[in-house]
Write an enzyme that holds these catalytic residues in place. Sequence first.
Site, short mmCIF file in Angstrom:
data_model
loop_
_atom_site.label_atom_id
_atom_site.label_comp_id
_atom_site.label_asym_id
_atom_site.label_seq_id
_atom_site.Cartn_x
_atom_site.Cartn_y
_atom_site.Cartn_z
CB VAL A 1 14.23 -1.38 42.47
CG1 VAL A 1 14.21 0.04 42.03
CG2 VAL A 1 13.29 -2.22 41.69
CE1 TYR B 1 21.62 -2.13 40.44
CE2 TYR B 1 22.81 -1.48 38.47
CZ TYR B 1 21.94 -2.34 39.12
OH TYR B 1 21.39 -3.40 38.45
N GLY C 1 14.72 -1.50 30.28
CA GLY C 1 13.78 -0.41 30.57
C GLY C 1 12.42 -0.65 29.93
NE ARG D 1 14.21 -9.38 37.23
CZ ARG D 1 15.05 -9.78 36.27
NH1 ARG D 1 15.94 -10.72 36.51
NH2 ARG D 1 14.97 -9.24 35.06
CG HIS D 2 8.72 -7.71 36.06
ND1 HIS D 2 9.06 -8.40 34.92
CD2 HIS D 2 9.72 -6.84 36.30
CE1 HIS D 2 10.22 -7.95 34.48
NE2 HIS D 2 10.65 -6.99 35.31
NE ARG E 1 9.63 -4.45 33.51
CZ ARG E 1 9.91 -3.20 33.16
NH1 ARG E 1 9.02 -2.48 32.51
NH2 ARG E 1 11.09 -2.65 33.47
CB THR F 1 23.33 -7.86 69.18
OG1 THR F 1 24.22 -7.79 70.29
CG2 THR F 1 24.05 -8.49 68.01
CG HIS G 1 11.25 -3.26 37.85
ND1 HIS G 1 10.65 -3.50 36.65
CD2 HIS G 1 10.36 -2.53 38.58
CE1 HIS G 1 9.46 -2.93 36.62
NE2 HIS G 1 9.26 -2.33 37.79
CG ASN H 1 12.28 -9.42 31.06
OD1 ASN H 1 11.34 -9.56 31.85
ND2 ASN H 1 13.27 -8.57 31.30
CD GLU I 1 15.18 -2.23 36.85
OE1 GLU I 1 15.35 -1.71 37.97
OE2 GLU I 1 15.61 -3.35 36.56
#
Length: 431
Positions: A378, A349, A252, A239-240, A289, A39, A375, A246, A309
Amino acid sequence: MPVDIARPNLTGRTGDRPKPPMRGGWAVVMVGLPARGKTYMARKLGGYLSWLGYETAVFNVGNYRRATFGAEVPASFFDPGNPEGVMARQKVAMAALDDLKDWHTSRGGQIAIYDATNSTRARRDLVAERLSAAGLNVLFVESVCEDQEIIEANIRATKLRAPDYANVSENDAVTDFRARIKHYEAAYEPIDDDSLSYIKVIDVGRQMVLNRIHGYVPGRIVNFLMNLHVLPRPIWLSRHGQSLANVAGTIGTDEALSPEGREFARNLASWVKGQNVDQLVVWTSTLQRTVETARLLGRPALQQKSLDEIDAGLCDGMTYGEIERKMPSEWRARQADKLRYRYPQGESYEDVIRRVDPLIIELERQRQPVLVIGHQAVLRALFGYLTGAEREAVPHLRIPLHTVLELVPRAYGCEVHAHKLGPTVAGASSS
Ligand code: F6P
Protein backbone atom coordinates in the site's frame (compact mmCIF):
# COMPACT_ATOMS: atom_id res chain seq x y z
CA MET A 1 12.68 36.45 -37.74
CA PRO A 2 11.72 32.75 -38.02
CA VAL A 3 12.43 30.74 -34.92
CA ASP A 4 13.01 27.03 -34.58
CA ILE A 5 10.71 25.72 -31.91
CA ALA A 6 12.50 23.44 -29.50
CA ARG A 7 10.23 20.64 -28.37
CA PRO A 8 10.93 19.55 -24.83
CA ASN A 9 10.30 15.98 -23.82
CA LEU A 10 6.76 15.19 -22.86
CA THR A 11 5.94 14.27 -19.33
CA GLY A 12 3.66 11.29 -19.01
CA ARG A 13 3.84 8.08 -20.91
CA THR A 14 2.42 6.63 -24.05
CA GLY A 15 2.27 3.00 -24.94
CA ASP A 16 -0.03 0.15 -25.72
CA ARG A 17 -0.56 -1.05 -22.16
CA PRO A 18 -4.20 -1.65 -21.11
CA LYS A 19 -5.90 1.57 -20.02
CA PRO A 20 -9.32 2.47 -18.66
CA PRO A 21 -11.96 2.79 -21.39
CA MET A 22 -12.91 6.36 -22.30
CA ARG A 23 -15.26 7.92 -24.85
CA GLY A 24 -13.24 10.52 -26.79
CA GLY A 25 -10.00 12.15 -25.71
CA TRP A 26 -9.81 15.08 -23.34
CA ALA A 27 -7.80 18.29 -23.28
CA VAL A 28 -7.69 20.13 -19.98
CA VAL A 29 -6.70 23.74 -20.65
CA MET A 30 -5.26 25.71 -17.73
CA VAL A 31 -6.11 29.41 -17.43
CA GLY A 32 -4.86 32.10 -15.09
CA LEU A 33 -2.29 34.72 -14.23
CA PRO A 34 1.23 33.68 -13.23
CA ALA A 35 1.71 32.60 -9.59
CA ARG A 36 -1.81 31.20 -9.29
CA GLY A 37 -0.64 27.62 -8.85
CA LYS A 38 -1.47 26.48 -12.40
CA THR A 39 1.67 24.43 -12.92
CA TYR A 40 1.27 22.79 -9.53
CA MET A 41 -2.36 21.94 -10.30
CA ALA A 42 -1.49 20.69 -13.80
CA ARG A 43 1.35 18.52 -12.57
CA LYS A 44 -0.60 17.10 -9.64
CA LEU A 45 -3.69 16.47 -11.75
CA GLY A 46 -1.57 14.82 -14.46
CA GLY A 47 0.09 12.61 -11.85
CA TYR A 48 -3.25 11.65 -10.34
CA LEU A 49 -4.89 10.76 -13.65
CA SER A 50 -1.94 8.74 -14.86
CA TRP A 51 -1.73 6.99 -11.49
CA LEU A 52 -5.39 6.01 -12.06
CA GLY A 53 -4.25 4.41 -15.30
CA TYR A 54 -5.22 7.04 -17.91
CA GLU A 55 -2.69 7.81 -20.60
CA THR A 56 -1.92 11.34 -19.50
CA ALA A 57 0.60 14.01 -20.50
CA VAL A 58 1.25 17.58 -19.45
CA PHE A 59 2.23 20.09 -22.14
CA ASN A 60 3.87 23.00 -20.37
CA VAL A 61 4.24 25.96 -22.72
CA GLY A 62 6.84 27.49 -20.37
CA ASN A 63 9.09 24.51 -21.12
CA TYR A 64 8.74 25.13 -24.86
CA ARG A 65 9.58 28.80 -24.30
CA ARG A 66 12.63 27.97 -22.18
CA ALA A 67 13.83 25.35 -24.67
CA THR A 68 13.41 27.78 -27.57
CA PHE A 69 14.44 31.17 -26.16
CA GLY A 70 16.41 30.18 -23.06
CA ALA A 71 15.25 30.31 -19.44
CA GLU A 72 16.23 33.90 -18.75
CA VAL A 73 14.09 36.17 -20.90
CA PRO A 74 13.41 39.69 -19.53
CA ALA A 75 9.96 40.64 -18.21
CA SER A 76 9.44 42.80 -21.33
CA PHE A 77 9.19 39.55 -23.32
CA PHE A 78 5.74 39.16 -21.72
CA ASP A 79 4.60 42.73 -22.43
CA PRO A 80 1.39 42.57 -24.54
CA GLY A 81 2.61 45.78 -26.23
CA ASN A 82 5.80 44.09 -27.45
CA PRO A 83 4.91 42.58 -30.87
CA GLU A 84 8.03 40.40 -31.08
CA GLY A 85 7.36 38.92 -27.66
CA VAL A 86 3.69 38.36 -28.51
CA MET A 87 4.62 36.55 -31.70
CA ALA A 88 7.31 34.45 -30.03
CA ARG A 89 4.92 33.38 -27.27
CA GLN A 90 2.20 32.58 -29.78
CA LYS A 91 4.62 30.35 -31.71
CA VAL A 92 5.67 28.27 -28.74
CA ALA A 93 2.06 28.04 -27.53
CA MET A 94 0.94 26.70 -30.92
CA ALA A 95 3.89 24.28 -31.13
CA ALA A 96 2.88 22.81 -27.77
CA LEU A 97 -0.74 22.61 -28.94
CA ASP A 98 0.28 20.79 -32.14
CA ASP A 99 2.31 18.30 -30.11
CA LEU A 100 -0.66 17.80 -27.81
CA LYS A 101 -2.99 17.01 -30.71
CA ASP A 102 -0.39 14.75 -32.28
CA TRP A 103 0.07 12.89 -29.00
CA HIS A 104 -3.68 12.28 -28.88
CA THR A 105 -4.12 11.14 -32.45
CA SER A 106 -0.97 9.17 -33.15
CA ARG A 107 0.25 8.10 -29.74
CA GLY A 108 -2.90 6.88 -28.06
CA GLY A 109 -3.18 9.67 -25.51
CA GLN A 110 -6.33 9.96 -23.38
CA ILE A 111 -6.06 13.12 -21.25
CA ALA A 112 -3.71 15.97 -22.14
CA ILE A 113 -3.17 18.95 -19.89
CA TYR A 114 -2.23 22.19 -21.62
CA ASP A 115 -0.39 24.27 -19.07
CA ALA A 116 -0.17 27.92 -20.10
CA THR A 117 -1.75 31.20 -18.98
CA ASN A 118 -4.33 31.20 -21.83
CA SER A 119 -5.29 34.50 -20.29
CA THR A 120 -7.16 36.18 -23.13
CA ARG A 121 -10.47 35.29 -24.70
CA ALA A 122 -8.91 35.33 -28.17
CA ARG A 123 -6.25 32.80 -27.17
CA ARG A 124 -8.81 30.53 -25.53
CA ASP A 125 -11.10 30.67 -28.56
CA LEU A 126 -8.21 29.71 -30.82
CA VAL A 127 -7.12 26.86 -28.56
CA ALA A 128 -10.70 25.55 -28.16
CA GLU A 129 -11.32 25.72 -31.90
CA ARG A 130 -8.18 23.75 -32.75
CA LEU A 131 -8.76 21.15 -30.07
CA SER A 132 -12.41 20.64 -31.00
CA ALA A 133 -11.47 20.35 -34.67
CA ALA A 134 -9.13 17.52 -33.61
CA GLY A 135 -12.15 15.77 -32.03
CA LEU A 136 -11.15 16.43 -28.43
CA ASN A 137 -13.38 17.32 -25.48
CA VAL A 138 -12.16 20.57 -23.98
CA LEU A 139 -12.31 21.44 -20.30
CA PHE A 140 -10.94 24.74 -19.02
CA VAL A 141 -9.55 24.96 -15.50
CA GLU A 142 -9.08 28.55 -14.36
CA SER A 143 -7.21 29.38 -11.18
CA VAL A 144 -8.37 32.74 -9.85
CA CYS A 145 -6.66 34.21 -6.84
CA GLU A 146 -6.87 37.73 -5.49
CA ASP A 147 -5.59 36.93 -2.02
CA GLN A 148 -2.23 38.75 -1.90
CA GLU A 149 -0.95 36.51 0.87
CA ILE A 150 -1.46 33.37 -1.20
CA ILE A 151 0.07 35.00 -4.28
CA GLU A 152 3.09 36.17 -2.30
CA ALA A 153 3.55 32.72 -0.72
CA ASN A 154 3.26 31.21 -4.18
CA ILE A 155 5.91 33.52 -5.63
CA ARG A 156 8.32 32.75 -2.80
CA ALA A 157 7.63 29.03 -2.47
CA THR A 158 7.35 28.03 -6.08
CA LYS A 159 8.49 30.59 -8.62
CA LEU A 160 11.86 31.15 -7.01
CA ARG A 161 12.51 27.43 -7.45
CA ALA A 162 11.39 27.55 -11.07
CA PRO A 163 13.96 27.00 -13.84
CA ASP A 164 13.51 30.64 -15.02
CA TYR A 165 15.28 31.95 -11.95
CA ALA A 166 17.89 29.25 -11.37
CA ASN A 167 20.80 31.72 -11.65
CA VAL A 168 19.17 34.87 -10.30
CA SER A 169 19.24 36.34 -6.78
CA GLU A 170 16.00 36.08 -4.82
CA ASN A 171 15.34 39.83 -4.88
CA ASP A 172 15.97 40.20 -8.60
CA ALA A 173 13.79 37.17 -9.28
CA VAL A 174 10.88 38.58 -7.25
CA THR A 175 11.16 42.01 -8.92
CA ASP A 176 11.29 40.50 -12.39
CA PHE A 177 8.43 38.12 -11.70
CA ARG A 178 6.20 40.92 -10.36
CA ALA A 179 6.87 42.87 -13.57
CA ARG A 180 5.91 39.79 -15.58
CA ILE A 181 2.64 39.42 -13.64
CA LYS A 182 1.84 43.10 -14.31
CA HIS A 183 2.19 42.52 -18.05
CA TYR A 184 -0.20 39.59 -17.92
CA GLU A 185 -2.66 41.54 -15.75
CA ALA A 186 -2.84 44.21 -18.44
CA ALA A 187 -4.32 41.72 -20.91
CA TYR A 188 -6.06 39.19 -18.63
CA GLU A 189 -9.73 38.37 -19.26
CA PRO A 190 -11.26 35.84 -16.85
CA ILE A 191 -13.50 33.13 -18.36
CA ASP A 192 -17.08 34.37 -18.70
CA ASP A 193 -18.23 32.39 -21.70
CA ASP A 194 -20.90 30.00 -20.45
CA SER A 195 -20.87 27.99 -23.65
CA LEU A 196 -17.54 26.51 -22.47
CA SER A 197 -17.00 23.64 -20.03
CA TYR A 198 -15.04 25.09 -17.17
CA ILE A 199 -14.00 24.75 -13.57
CA LYS A 200 -13.03 27.95 -11.80
CA VAL A 201 -10.95 27.37 -8.68
CA ILE A 202 -11.09 30.50 -6.57
CA ASP A 203 -8.51 31.26 -3.86
CA VAL A 204 -7.13 27.73 -3.86
CA GLY A 205 -10.42 25.91 -3.39
CA ARG A 206 -12.23 28.44 -1.13
CA GLN A 207 -14.85 28.56 -3.84
CA MET A 208 -15.41 26.54 -7.03
CA VAL A 209 -17.59 27.49 -9.98
CA LEU A 210 -18.58 24.70 -12.33
CA ASN A 211 -20.08 25.18 -15.76
CA ARG A 212 -21.18 22.44 -18.18
CA ILE A 213 -19.44 19.68 -16.24
CA HIS A 214 -20.78 16.26 -17.19
CA GLY A 215 -19.37 12.76 -17.13
CA TYR A 216 -16.96 10.62 -15.22
CA VAL A 217 -13.58 12.18 -16.06
CA PRO A 218 -14.60 15.83 -15.38
CA GLY A 219 -16.23 14.63 -12.15
CA ARG A 220 -12.98 13.05 -11.00
CA ILE A 221 -11.08 16.20 -11.92
CA VAL A 222 -13.50 18.39 -9.92
CA ASN A 223 -13.19 16.14 -6.88
CA PHE A 224 -9.41 16.18 -7.07
CA LEU A 225 -9.06 19.94 -7.58
CA MET A 226 -11.56 20.65 -4.82
CA ASN A 227 -9.25 19.02 -2.32
CA LEU A 228 -5.90 20.18 -3.64
CA HIS A 229 -4.04 22.99 -1.90
CA VAL A 230 -0.64 24.53 -2.38
CA LEU A 231 0.61 24.79 1.20
CA PRO A 232 3.80 22.76 1.58
CA ARG A 233 3.59 20.25 4.43
CA PRO A 234 5.39 16.97 5.02
CA ILE A 235 3.83 13.58 4.45
CA TRP A 236 5.63 10.86 6.37
CA LEU A 237 5.26 7.28 5.16
CA SER A 238 6.45 4.43 7.32
CA ARG A 239 5.97 0.70 7.32
CA HIS A 240 5.09 -0.89 10.64
CA GLY A 241 7.94 -2.19 12.78
CA GLN A 242 9.22 -5.64 11.86
CA SER A 243 6.50 -8.24 12.52
CA LEU A 244 6.80 -11.90 13.47
CA ALA A 245 5.66 -12.66 9.89
CA ASN A 246 8.59 -10.61 8.53
CA VAL A 247 10.91 -12.68 10.73
CA ALA A 248 9.40 -15.92 9.43
CA GLY A 249 9.43 -14.62 5.84
CA THR A 250 5.70 -15.17 5.38
CA ILE A 251 3.42 -12.74 3.56
CA GLY A 252 0.15 -11.26 4.73
CA THR A 253 -1.34 -12.50 8.05
CA ASP A 254 -1.98 -10.32 11.09
CA GLU A 255 1.01 -10.94 13.33
CA ALA A 256 2.32 -8.82 16.21
CA LEU A 257 5.63 -6.93 16.22
CA SER A 258 8.95 -8.67 16.86
CA PRO A 259 11.23 -7.23 19.61
CA GLU A 260 13.08 -5.26 16.87
CA GLY A 261 9.73 -4.03 15.58
CA ARG A 262 8.86 -2.76 19.05
CA GLU A 263 12.23 -1.00 19.22
CA PHE A 264 11.37 0.76 15.94
CA ALA A 265 8.03 1.86 17.42
CA ARG A 266 9.99 3.53 20.25
CA ASN A 267 12.42 5.14 17.78
CA LEU A 268 9.53 6.40 15.69
CA ALA A 269 7.83 7.94 18.71
CA SER A 270 10.95 9.86 19.74
CA TRP A 271 11.66 10.92 16.13
CA VAL A 272 8.13 12.31 15.76
CA LYS A 273 8.50 14.12 19.09
CA GLY A 274 11.70 15.70 17.76
CA GLN A 275 9.82 17.12 14.75
CA ASN A 276 7.97 19.50 17.08
CA VAL A 277 4.71 19.57 15.20
CA ASP A 278 1.61 20.74 17.07
CA GLN A 279 -0.89 18.99 14.92
CA LEU A 280 -0.26 15.66 13.29
CA VAL A 281 -2.68 13.40 11.49
CA VAL A 282 -1.82 9.74 12.07
CA TRP A 283 -3.29 6.94 9.97
CA THR A 284 -2.72 3.21 10.38
CA SER A 285 -4.26 0.15 8.78
CA THR A 286 -6.55 -2.10 10.82
CA LEU A 287 -3.82 -4.75 11.23
CA GLN A 288 -2.18 -5.08 14.60
CA ARG A 289 1.41 -4.48 13.42
CA THR A 290 0.61 -0.90 12.32
CA VAL A 291 -1.68 -0.18 15.30
CA GLU A 292 1.05 -1.37 17.68
CA THR A 293 3.67 0.76 15.88
CA ALA A 294 1.54 3.87 16.40
CA ARG A 295 0.72 3.20 20.05
CA LEU A 296 3.70 5.00 21.61
CA LEU A 297 3.16 8.18 19.60
CA GLY A 298 0.73 9.38 22.24
CA ARG A 299 -1.56 10.82 19.55
CA PRO A 300 -4.87 9.57 18.25
CA ALA A 301 -4.43 7.34 15.21
CA LEU A 302 -7.18 6.72 12.72
CA GLN A 303 -7.44 3.11 11.53
CA GLN A 304 -8.20 2.88 7.82
CA LYS A 305 -9.25 -0.41 6.27
CA SER A 306 -8.09 0.85 2.88
CA LEU A 307 -4.52 0.90 4.24
CA ASP A 308 -4.50 -2.85 4.93
CA GLU A 309 -1.77 -4.79 3.13
CA ILE A 310 -2.35 -6.31 -0.31
CA ASP A 311 -4.60 -9.35 0.13
CA ALA A 312 -2.53 -12.39 -0.84
CA GLY A 313 -5.68 -14.57 -0.96
CA LEU A 314 -4.83 -18.29 -1.00
CA CYS A 315 -1.13 -17.39 -0.58
CA ASP A 316 -1.67 -15.55 2.70
CA GLY A 317 0.70 -16.98 5.32
CA MET A 318 3.05 -18.63 2.80
CA THR A 319 6.69 -17.74 2.13
CA TYR A 320 7.75 -16.71 -1.39
CA GLY A 321 9.70 -20.02 -1.60
CA GLU A 322 6.57 -22.01 -0.80
CA ILE A 323 4.53 -20.18 -3.43
CA GLU A 324 7.21 -20.86 -6.04
CA ARG A 325 7.29 -24.58 -5.14
CA LYS A 326 3.62 -25.28 -4.60
CA MET A 327 2.03 -22.88 -7.10
CA PRO A 328 4.67 -22.44 -9.84
CA SER A 329 2.29 -21.05 -12.46
CA GLU A 330 1.01 -18.41 -10.02
CA TRP A 331 4.59 -17.53 -9.17
CA ARG A 332 5.55 -17.17 -12.83
CA ALA A 333 2.46 -15.09 -13.59
CA ARG A 334 3.35 -12.68 -10.79
CA GLN A 335 6.96 -12.41 -11.93
CA ALA A 336 5.75 -11.66 -15.46
CA ASP A 337 3.35 -8.84 -14.51
CA LYS A 338 3.49 -7.83 -10.88
CA LEU A 339 1.25 -4.79 -11.42
CA ARG A 340 -1.71 -6.68 -12.85
CA TYR A 341 -1.24 -10.12 -11.29
CA ARG A 342 -4.06 -10.88 -8.84
CA TYR A 343 -3.50 -13.48 -6.09
CA PRO A 344 -6.14 -16.26 -6.26
CA GLN A 345 -9.04 -14.94 -4.15
CA GLY A 346 -6.89 -11.91 -3.33
CA GLU A 347 -5.75 -8.63 -4.88
CA SER A 348 -3.39 -7.20 -7.48
CA TYR A 349 -1.38 -3.98 -7.21
CA GLU A 350 -3.92 -2.42 -9.56
CA ASP A 351 -6.63 -3.35 -7.04
CA VAL A 352 -4.57 -1.74 -4.26
CA ILE A 353 -4.14 1.45 -6.31
CA ARG A 354 -7.90 1.63 -6.82
CA ARG A 355 -8.52 0.90 -3.14
CA VAL A 356 -6.31 3.74 -1.89
CA ASP A 357 -7.70 6.30 -4.36
CA PRO A 358 -10.07 7.95 -1.82
CA LEU A 359 -7.17 8.12 0.60
CA ILE A 360 -5.13 10.10 -1.91
CA ILE A 361 -7.86 12.72 -2.01
CA GLU A 362 -7.92 12.77 1.82
CA LEU A 363 -4.13 13.10 1.86
CA GLU A 364 -4.22 16.05 -0.54
CA ARG A 365 -6.85 17.73 1.61
CA GLN A 366 -4.78 17.73 4.82
CA ARG A 367 -3.10 21.00 5.73
CA GLN A 368 -0.98 19.63 8.55
CA PRO A 369 1.72 16.96 8.54
CA VAL A 370 0.42 13.42 8.06
CA LEU A 371 2.07 10.21 9.25
CA VAL A 372 0.88 7.10 7.45
CA ILE A 373 1.89 3.82 9.09
CA GLY A 374 1.19 1.15 6.53
CA HIS A 375 2.57 -1.83 4.68
CA GLN A 376 4.94 -2.45 1.83
CA ALA A 377 2.44 -2.75 -1.06
CA VAL A 378 0.00 0.00 0.00
CA LEU A 379 2.87 2.39 0.70
CA ARG A 380 4.31 1.63 -2.72
CA ALA A 381 0.99 2.80 -4.16
CA LEU A 382 0.98 6.02 -2.11
CA PHE A 383 4.68 6.73 -2.67
CA GLY A 384 4.26 6.06 -6.39
CA TYR A 385 1.44 8.58 -6.61
CA LEU A 386 3.25 11.24 -4.58
CA THR A 387 6.53 10.98 -6.49
CA GLY A 388 4.95 10.56 -9.92
CA ALA A 389 6.47 7.10 -10.46
CA GLU A 390 5.56 5.11 -13.54
CA ARG A 391 2.64 2.79 -12.76
CA GLU A 392 4.64 -0.24 -13.92
CA ALA A 393 7.39 0.66 -11.44
CA VAL A 394 5.05 0.88 -8.44
CA PRO A 395 5.24 -2.82 -7.37
CA HIS A 396 9.04 -2.60 -7.34
CA LEU A 397 9.57 0.63 -5.37
CA ARG A 398 11.85 0.32 -2.34
CA ILE A 399 10.00 0.89 0.90
CA PRO A 400 12.36 -0.48 3.57
CA LEU A 401 11.40 -1.34 7.13
CA HIS A 402 12.34 1.00 9.97
CA THR A 403 12.66 4.03 7.72
CA VAL A 404 10.45 7.11 7.50
CA LEU A 405 10.07 8.44 3.97
CA GLU A 406 9.44 12.16 4.13
CA LEU A 407 7.73 13.73 1.12
CA VAL A 408 7.07 17.41 0.56
CA PRO A 409 4.99 18.09 -2.58
CA ARG A 410 6.11 21.26 -4.40
CA ALA A 411 5.17 22.92 -7.71
CA TYR A 412 8.09 21.53 -9.69
CA GLY A 413 8.40 18.11 -8.03
CA CYS A 414 8.22 16.27 -4.76
CA GLU A 415 11.12 16.40 -2.28
CA VAL A 416 11.97 13.03 -0.75
CA HIS A 417 14.14 12.32 2.29
CA ALA A 418 14.65 8.89 3.87
CA HIS A 419 15.14 8.86 7.64
CA LYS A 420 16.57 5.51 8.73
CA LEU A 421 15.52 5.13 12.33
CA GLY A 422 16.64 1.53 12.87
CA PRO A 423 17.20 -0.98 14.19
CA THR A 424 18.63 -2.56 11.04
CA VAL A 425 16.88 -5.82 10.24
CA ALA A 426 17.46 -8.41 7.53
CA GLY A 427 15.03 -8.92 4.65
CA ALA A 428 13.57 -5.46 5.20
CA SER A 429 12.29 -5.01 1.66
CA SER A 430 11.22 -7.12 -1.31
CA SER A 431 11.25 -5.96 -4.92
O1 F6P B 1 6.49 -9.21 3.22
C1 F6P B 1 5.79 -8.16 3.76
C2 F6P B 1 4.64 -7.74 2.88
O2 F6P B 1 4.04 -6.62 3.43
C3 F6P B 1 3.59 -8.85 2.62
O3 F6P B 1 2.60 -8.94 3.61
C4 F6P B 1 3.06 -8.48 1.26
O4 F6P B 1 2.40 -9.54 0.62
C5 F6P B 1 4.34 -8.07 0.58
O5 F6P B 1 5.12 -7.40 1.56
C6 F6P B 1 4.13 -7.13 -0.59
O6 F6P B 1 5.33 -7.02 -1.32
P1 F6P B 1 5.48 -7.78 -2.73
O7 F6P B 1 4.37 -7.26 -3.56
O8 F6P B 1 6.83 -7.35 -3.22
O9 F6P B 1 5.35 -9.25 -2.54
